[in-house]
Design a protein around this motif. Sequence first.
Motif, PDB file in Angstrom:
ATOM      1  N   ARG A   1      18.119  54.322  28.538  1.00 23.62           N
ATOM      2  CA  ARG A   1      19.253  53.215  28.082  1.00 23.62           C
ATOM      3  C   ARG A   1      19.230  52.850  26.495  1.00 23.62           C
TER       4      ARG A   1
ATOM      5  N   GLN B   1      21.825  54.316  23.700  1.00 26.97           N
ATOM      6  CA  GLN B   1      22.538  53.451  22.809  1.00 26.97           C
ATOM      7  C   GLN B   1      22.454  53.494  21.320  1.00 26.97           C
TER       8      GLN B   1
ATOM      9  N   GLU C   1      23.444  60.444   8.986  1.00 27.62           N
ATOM     10  CA  GLU C   1      23.442  59.386  10.606  1.00 27.62           C
ATOM     11  C   GLU C   1      24.068  60.359  11.687  1.00 27.62           C
TER      12      GLU C   1
ATOM     13  N   ARG D   1      26.539  51.840  25.889  1.00 23.77           N
ATOM     14  CA  ARG D   1      26.967  51.026  24.636  1.00 23.77           C
ATOM     15  C   ARG D   1      26.535  51.621  23.405  1.00 23.77           C
TER      16      ARG D   1
ATOM     17  N   SER E   1      26.992  46.862  18.358  1.00 19.35           N
ATOM     18  CA  SER E   1      28.333  45.972  18.143  1.00 19.35           C
ATOM     19  C   SER E   1      28.850  46.145  16.588  1.00 19.35           C
TER      20      SER E   1
ATOM     21  N   ASP F   1      22.090  49.041   7.204  1.00 19.31           N
ATOM     22  CA  ASP F   1      20.913  49.551   7.093  1.00 19.31           C
ATOM     23  C   ASP F   1      19.852  49.083   6.884  1.00 19.31           C
TER      24      ASP F   1
ATOM     25  N   ASN G   1      14.645  46.724  12.264  1.00 22.23           N
ATOM     26  CA  ASN G   1      14.420  46.862  13.732  1.00 22.23           C
ATOM     27  C   ASN G   1      13.580  48.008  14.108  1.00 22.23           C
TER      28      ASN G   1
ATOM     29  N   GLU H   1      16.824  55.920   6.219  1.00 21.18           N
ATOM     30  CA  GLU H   1      17.562  54.680   6.048  1.00 21.18           C
ATOM     31  C   GLU H   1      17.187  53.853   4.961  1.00 21.18           C
TER      32      GLU H   1
ATOM     33  N   MET I   1      23.868  40.054  14.203  1.00 23.01           N
ATOM     34  CA  MET I   1      24.118  40.142  15.798  1.00 23.01           C
ATOM     35  C   MET I   1      23.446  41.641  16.031  1.00 23.01           C
ATOM     36  N   MET I   2      23.211  42.393  15.116  1.00 24.13           N
ATOM     37  CA  MET I   2      22.649  43.831  15.511  1.00 24.13           C
ATOM     38  C   MET I   2      21.223  43.714  16.216  1.00 24.13           C
TER      39      MET I   2
ATOM     40  N   GLY J   1      20.545  41.932  18.517  1.00 23.41           N
ATOM     41  CA  GLY J   1      20.705  41.647  19.934  1.00 23.41           C
ATOM     42  C   GLY J   1      20.889  40.109  20.265  1.00 23.41           C
TER      43      GLY J   1
ATOM     44  N   SER K   1      17.791  37.486  26.288  1.00 28.24           N
ATOM     45  CA  SER K   1      17.523  38.933  26.048  1.00 28.24           C
ATOM     46  C   SER K   1      16.968  39.549  27.580  1.00 28.24           C
ATOM     47  N   ALA K   2      17.785  40.030  28.158  1.00 24.19           N
ATOM     48  CA  ALA K   2      17.546  40.601  29.381  1.00 24.19           C
ATOM     49  C   ALA K   2      16.292  41.701  29.351  1.00 24.19           C
ATOM     50  N   HIS K   3      16.156  42.387  28.467  1.00 21.01           N
ATOM     51  CA  HIS K   3      15.160  43.514  28.562  1.00 21.01           C
ATOM     52  C   HIS K   3      13.902  43.141  27.856  1.00 21.01           C
TER      53      HIS K   3
ATOM     54  N   LYS L   1       9.536  47.948  22.547  1.00 13.46           N
ATOM     55  CA  LYS L   1       9.650  47.120  21.511  1.00 13.46           C
ATOM     56  C   LYS L   1       8.367  46.421  21.284  1.00 13.46           C
TER      57      LYS L   1
ATOM     58  N   ASN M   1      13.935  39.876  19.514  1.00 14.49           N
ATOM     59  CA  ASN M   1      14.983  39.935  18.822  1.00 14.49           C
ATOM     60  C   ASN M   1      15.033  39.062  17.635  1.00 14.49           C
TER      61      ASN M   1
HETATM   62  N1  FAQ Z   1      25.149  45.903  20.072  1.00 22.18           N
HETATM   63  O1  FAQ Z   1      18.035  42.607  26.524  1.00 22.18           O
HETATM   64  P1  FAQ Z   1      18.747  42.978  25.033  1.00 22.18           P
HETATM   65  C1  FAQ Z   1      22.205  51.976  12.775  1.00 22.18           C
HETATM   66  C2  FAQ Z   1      22.868  44.605  24.695  1.00 22.18           C
HETATM   67  S1  FAQ Z   1      21.303  52.010  14.359  1.00 22.18           S
HETATM   68  C3  FAQ Z   1      25.528  46.325  21.435  1.00 22.18           C
HETATM   69  O2  FAQ Z   1      18.214  42.021  23.960  1.00 22.18           O
HETATM   70  P2  FAQ Z   1      17.270  45.235  24.144  1.00 22.18           P
HETATM   71  C4  FAQ Z   1      22.062  52.983  11.727  1.00 22.18           C
HETATM   72  C5  FAQ Z   1      21.665  45.508  25.322  1.00 22.18           C
HETATM   73  O3  FAQ Z   1      21.961  46.847  25.179  1.00 22.18           O
HETATM   74  C6  FAQ Z   1      21.820  50.615  15.311  1.00 22.18           C
HETATM   75  N2  FAQ Z   1      24.989  46.115  22.506  1.00 22.18           N
HETATM   76  O4  FAQ Z   1      18.511  44.410  25.045  1.00 22.18           O
HETATM   77  C7  FAQ Z   1      23.212  53.144  11.076  1.00 22.18           C
HETATM   78  C8  FAQ Z   1      21.944  45.018  26.315  1.00 22.18           C
HETATM   79  O5  FAQ Z   1      22.949  45.524  27.362  1.00 22.18           O
HETATM   80  P3  FAQ Z   1      22.534  46.639  28.547  1.00 22.18           P
HETATM   81  C9  FAQ Z   1      21.487  50.718  16.579  1.00 22.18           C
HETATM   82  C10 FAQ Z   1      23.806  45.149  22.428  1.00 22.18           C
HETATM   83  O6  FAQ Z   1      17.677  46.618  24.501  1.00 22.18           O
HETATM   84  C11 FAQ Z   1      23.496  52.464   9.940  1.00 22.18           C
HETATM   85  C12 FAQ Z   1      22.232  43.237  26.295  1.00 22.18           C
HETATM   86  O7  FAQ Z   1      22.807  43.542  25.176  1.00 22.18           O
HETATM   87  N3  FAQ Z   1      20.028  50.321  16.608  1.00 22.18           N
HETATM   88  O8  FAQ Z   1      22.640  50.851  12.442  1.00 22.18           O
HETATM   89  C13 FAQ Z   1      23.172  44.621  21.132  1.00 22.18           C
HETATM   90  O9  FAQ Z   1      15.846  44.796  24.709  1.00 22.18           O
HETATM   91  C14 FAQ Z   1      24.560  52.654   9.149  1.00 22.18           C
HETATM   92  C15 FAQ Z   1      21.268  42.435  26.570  1.00 22.18           C
HETATM   93  O10 FAQ Z   1      20.197  42.808  25.304  1.00 22.18           O
HETATM   94  C16 FAQ Z   1      19.649  50.745  17.961  1.00 22.18           C
HETATM   95  O11 FAQ Z   1      20.131  50.643  18.826  1.00 22.18           O
HETATM   96  C17 FAQ Z   1      24.087  45.083  19.995  1.00 22.18           C
HETATM   97  N4  FAQ Z   1      23.746  44.653  18.616  1.00 22.18           N
HETATM   98  O12 FAQ Z   1      17.659  44.930  22.606  1.00 22.18           O
HETATM   99  C18 FAQ Z   1      24.098  54.126  11.281  1.00 22.18           C
HETATM  100  C19 FAQ Z   1      17.922  50.193  17.739  1.00 22.18           C
HETATM  101  N5  FAQ Z   1      22.154  43.990  21.198  1.00 22.18           N
HETATM  102  O13 FAQ Z   1      21.897  47.702  28.124  1.00 22.18           O
HETATM  103  C20 FAQ Z   1      25.254  54.352  10.628  1.00 22.18           C
HETATM  104  C21 FAQ Z   1      17.138  50.411  18.965  1.00 22.18           C
HETATM  105  C22 FAQ Z   1      21.999  43.937  22.579  1.00 22.18           C
HETATM  106  O14 FAQ Z   1      21.761  45.723  29.588  1.00 22.18           O
HETATM  107  C23 FAQ Z   1      25.468  53.609   9.544  1.00 22.18           C
HETATM  108  N6  FAQ Z   1      17.640  49.457  20.111  1.00 22.18           N
HETATM  109  N7  FAQ Z   1      22.946  44.561  22.964  1.00 22.18           N
HETATM  110  O15 FAQ Z   1      23.999  46.701  29.282  1.00 22.18           O
HETATM  111  C24 FAQ Z   1      17.129  48.218  20.097  1.00 22.18           C
HETATM  112  O16 FAQ Z   1      16.061  47.932  19.435  1.00 22.18           O
HETATM  113  C25 FAQ Z   1      17.376  47.434  21.055  1.00 22.18           C
HETATM  114  O17 FAQ Z   1      18.070  48.006  21.989  1.00 22.18           O
HETATM  115  C26 FAQ Z   1      18.165  46.158  20.534  1.00 22.18           C
HETATM  116  C27 FAQ Z   1      18.513  45.217  22.004  1.00 22.18           C
HETATM  117  C28 FAQ Z   1      17.402  45.406  19.963  1.00 22.18           C
HETATM  118  C29 FAQ Z   1      19.569  46.462  20.047  1.00 22.18           C
END
Ligand code: FAQ
Length: 341
Positions: A53, A57, A92, A123, A126, A146, A152, A175, A213-214, A216, A222-224, A234, A238
């Motif tokens: 998941r 994402q 990217e 997803r 955002s 970035d 993160n 990055e 908001m990125m 989360g 935060s569910a997870h 993690k 968040n």
């Molecule tokens: N957008 O329980 P939590 C980048 C969802 S890379 C959309 O807190 P978690 C590089 C979440 O999935 C950016 N959805 O979840 C770049 C969950 O939904 P679900 C991406 C979001 O996983 C730069 C629900 O809300 N980075 O930018 C968002 O423990 C420039 C509940 O949330 C990553 O993915 C959001 N912002 O924590 C590229 C880093 N936040 O699945 C191009 C890895 C939350 O139950 C140009 N991911 N949700 O339906 C993570 O670290 C974590 O997944 C979080 C969320 C911190 C994003």
Amino acid sequence: MTAVTAEEATQGAADGAAADAARAEAFDAAVAADDRIEPRDWMPDAYRASLVRQMAQHAHSEIIGMQPEANWISRAPSLRRKAILMAKVQDEAGHGLYLYSAAETLGTSREELLDKLHAGRQRYSSIFNYPTLTWADVGAIGWLVDGAAITNQVPLCRCSYGPYARAMVRICKEESFHQRQGYELLLALSRGTPAQHEMAQDAVNRWWWPSLMMFGPPDDASAHSAQSMAWKIKRHSNDELRRRFVDICVPQAEALGLTLPDPDIRWNEELGQHDYGAIDWTEFQEVLKGNGPCNEERLAQRRRAHEEGAWVRDAAAAYADRHAERPGTSGAAAEPVEATA
Ligand code: FAQ
């Protein structure tokens, strides 16, 4: 066929349960010892599902994240800026590919993940549902988006799942370059004409809150987080990372000669960190539901790129097959590629 007696069946089930318990114990011990879990190691189904998941994402975010900045490649103000931006957008795409490959080690496939993205069943971040209105937005994305991504992702280099952690090491290095180019671009605008300065300030005003908001939802929503932190997917919550990001940005904004659009940012002596104003979580939820300014456009473009790239995947697959058939040649290097954007 030999009949299994009731006694043998009971014994078999007991042996199976004991083996499961031993495997679960070994997994817990490896996580507790900060060892890495590798693809062939036993892992709980829920751990695997949670990684797929998050990694899916993350991968989707990288490739959809190419769109807002790609919008400015043809309008970059100089050859130097254009070359830098093209390299950044290509990076990217590369990050997406590392992450899809890492996710594949969990038993899923890139095709399956992309199908789910295109069907709206997985997803992406955002942040990529906001438009890039001026050239300064390229700088604001580099500096803030970035920058938030690195804050993160640096802890994800210590994620308990080996392939994800290793992919993050290289991604974070790249990055970091992206963040600096955004900062440098904004600095040039901020020190430029009054109109350029104003353009830089306007971009920061628009990108600041979506960047926060990125990280989360807040910790209590935060569910997870709790489970992901127990599994050491993690390493921080968040809110912890969001606050760390604010602390990093405040002095950088000052050095840029720009302000952050939050009158409530102030140093909290007791906590040794900055306090900041209330985030509009309704806006965040709306964007997640698909109602952000660019959700439809981003997904439509992604589906179109996938369809238009079908011939590239077919050609690469045909090339790989031909080379696999010929004696003395190896098809291994010619995996089908995904045309991104
Ligand atoms: N957008 O329980 P939590 C980048 C969802 S890379 C959309 O807190 P978690 C590089 C979440 O999935 C950016 N959805 O979840 C770049 C969950 O939904 P679900 C991406 C979001 O996983 C730069 C629900 O809300 N980075 O930018 C968002 O423990 C420039 C509940 O949330 C990553 O993915 C959001 N912002 O924590 C590229 C880093 N936040 O699945 C191009 C890895 C939350 O139950 C140009 N991911 N949700 O339906 C993570 O670290 C974590 O997944 C979080 C969320 C911190 C994003």
